[in-house]
Design a protein around this motif. Structure first.
Motif: not given
Length: 182
Positions: A71-88
């Motif tokens: 495991v060299d890198t991880t993509l943590l995909v979170h579709p149900d939180v921080l969908t608003d870019f400014l919050d993200y």
């Protein structure tokens, strides 16, 4: 906003990685770890920033402790939180604080991708923003040692941004949509 494979965020993220990130060579370092199956894809079930922060901390520790050959890198995909870019975007300070709290500065870092990604000073529809537009909000956990090795091997890493802008300008919004058409 790029919306693909709405029922399977990991499949959509893999497709985006294959077609845009690797396919357009937006990140010349991505292909090597992807073909060696060293990319960990994690689907978060977090619905609050606090839950996501806990999961991020867990994934940072897991990546720190994992064999880089596996495991060299991880993509943590979170579709149900921080969908608003400014919050993200605001949350990214918390991601940096987690790295500091876990004493991982200089070891790991977090890169950011979002369906509505917008670089400072650009219009929302600026095609250059698409270099960081993923189908779902995604935190990319990277090993700094891997970045250092990749940059050493790449002849001119500073040219990547300019090349990406040229690629995206040529592609245009229509071409971007066509990347994901079946």
């Amino acid at each position: 906003m790029t919306t693909i494979d709405a029922d399977d965020p990991i499949a959509a993220t893999r497709r985006w990685l294959e077609r845009a990130v690797i396919g357009l060579n937006l990140c010349p370092f991505a292909k090597a770890v992807y073909v060696k199956q060293q990319v960990r894809f994690v689907l978060s079930d977090a619905t609050t920033p606090e839950a996501l922060l806990e999961e991020l901390a867990e994934e940072l520790v897991l990546l720190r402790d994992a064999d880089p050959e596996l495991v060299d890198t991880t993509l943590l995909v979170h579709p149900d939180v921080l969908t608003d870019f400014l919050d993200y975007n605001d949350f990214l300070d918390n991601a940096d604080a987690a790295i500091e709290a876990l004493d991982l500065q200089g070891i790991l870092q977090v890169a950011s991708f979002h369906p509505d990604y917008r670089f400072a000073g650009t219009a929302p529809d600026d095609i250059g923003n698409y270099s960081n537009r993923s189908p779902y909000p995604t935190l990319h956990l990277l090993r700094e040692a891997s970045i250092d090795r990749a940059v050493e091997a790449y002849p001119d890493p500073d040219a990547i941004i300019d090349r990406n802008l040229q690629t995206l300008d040529k592609l245009g919004h229509g071409g971007w949509r066509e990347l994901f058409a079946d």
